[in-house]
Scaffold this active site. Structure first.
Site, PDB file in Angstrom:
ATOM      1  N   ASP A  68     -29.720  12.658 -28.485  1.00  0.00           N
ATOM      2  CA  ASP A  68     -29.194  13.992 -28.204  1.00  0.00           C
ATOM      3  C   ASP A  68     -27.749  13.868 -27.753  1.00  0.00           C
ATOM      4  O   ASP A  68     -27.443  13.073 -26.862  1.00  0.00           O
ATOM      5  CB  ASP A  68     -29.960  14.664 -27.049  1.00  0.00           C
ATOM      6  CG  ASP A  68     -31.410  14.938 -27.365  1.00  0.00           C
ATOM      7  OD1 ASP A  68     -31.820  14.716 -28.513  1.00  0.00           O
ATOM      8  OD2 ASP A  68     -32.123  15.373 -26.443  1.00  0.00           O
TER       9      ASP A  68
ATOM     10  N   HIS B 122     -26.367  19.591 -27.626  1.00  0.00           N
ATOM     11  CA  HIS B 122     -27.757  19.993 -27.852  1.00  0.00           C
ATOM     12  C   HIS B 122     -28.174  21.137 -26.944  1.00  0.00           C
ATOM     13  O   HIS B 122     -28.964  22.000 -27.356  1.00  0.00           O
ATOM     14  CB  HIS B 122     -28.666  18.776 -27.619  1.00  0.00           C
ATOM     15  CG  HIS B 122     -30.119  19.024 -27.821  1.00  0.00           C
ATOM     16  ND1 HIS B 122     -30.634  19.693 -28.909  1.00  0.00           N
ATOM     17  CD2 HIS B 122     -31.201  18.667 -27.057  1.00  0.00           C
ATOM     18  CE1 HIS B 122     -31.948  19.756 -28.811  1.00  0.00           C
ATOM     19  NE2 HIS B 122     -32.328  19.146 -27.703  1.00  0.00           N
TER      20      HIS B 122
END
Length: 219
Positions: free
Chosen positions: A52, A56
């Site tokens: 991530d 995100h």
């Protein structure tokens, strides 16, 4: 030197986070028909073993391509939290001995449940644990579970603390048992979790690999 694959295989129908795009692999071209084999791949940016980026969880935070490559590779320390009950919180006490600035991998053992309903009932980091890691200068955190936060979750406190510090989060790792054993043998652990170079992305699948150093001779 020993290399350990920390990635789950990408396959049609593989587990995904609830609500994420399903994964489908299919033959687009074949040798028999077209003279070459080419695979059609449909998946989400958070599919399988992935990282991530801070983007995100917040449009104002860095995308994947804006992060330095150093976030995705380097010396690692493995925190052994295997044996916890389903949905157990992992607090800051688990990270009291973590050296500053290392990549931190959290071994819960939950990768053993990959593909089953139990995989959604994984342990998770508390907000306080994420805060301690950030204060220690940790900017890369991985876990052998679906998320560093509970699943499902209305809020994402661990994500927000880590991403707010421009940290990288790796999820759906596997094979961390081997790294725990190597660390106990005194072997150095280095990891590489380089993502696909997707433009303006929230994250991407990775081929996560660990390199284990030589065993320390016993006196």
């Amino acid at each position: 030197m020993e290399l350990v694959d920390l990635s789950v295989p990408i396959a049609t129908g593989m587990p995904v986070y609830p609500g994420d795009p399903e994964v489908t692999l299919a033959a687009a071209l074949t040798v028999a028909r077209d003279g070459v084999n080419v695979l059609s791949v449909h998946l989400g940016s958070q599919s399988g073993t992935h990282v991530d980026a801070p983007f995100h969880i917040d449009d104002a935070l860095p995308t994947l391509e804006e992060l330095p490559l150093e976030r995705f590779t380097g010396p690692a320390v493995v925190v052994d939290r295997r044996g916890l009950r389903p949905r157990s919180p992992i607090g800051p006490e688990a990270f009291a001995a973590v050296p500053a600035g290392r990549i931190v991998l959290v071994a819960t053992g939950w990768s053993a449940h990959w593909g089953s309903q139990a995989y959604l009932e994984h342990p998770y980091l508390t907000e306080e644990a994420a805060t301690l890691l950030v204060e220690r200068g940790v900017r890369t955190v991985g876990i052998d579970a679906l998320s560093v936060d509970p699943t499902p979750a209305e809020e994402l406190p661990a994500h927000r603390v880590l991403c707010g510090a421009h940290a990288v989060i790796a999820e759906n790792l596997t094979g961390l048992d081997r790294l725990v054993a190597a660390q106990e043998e005194g072997r150095a652990v280095e990891v590489s979790m380089l993502p696909l170079r997707l433009g303006a992305a929230d994250g991407a699948p990775v081929r996560a690999v660990a390199r284990l150093g030589q065993r320390v001779p016993q006196e």
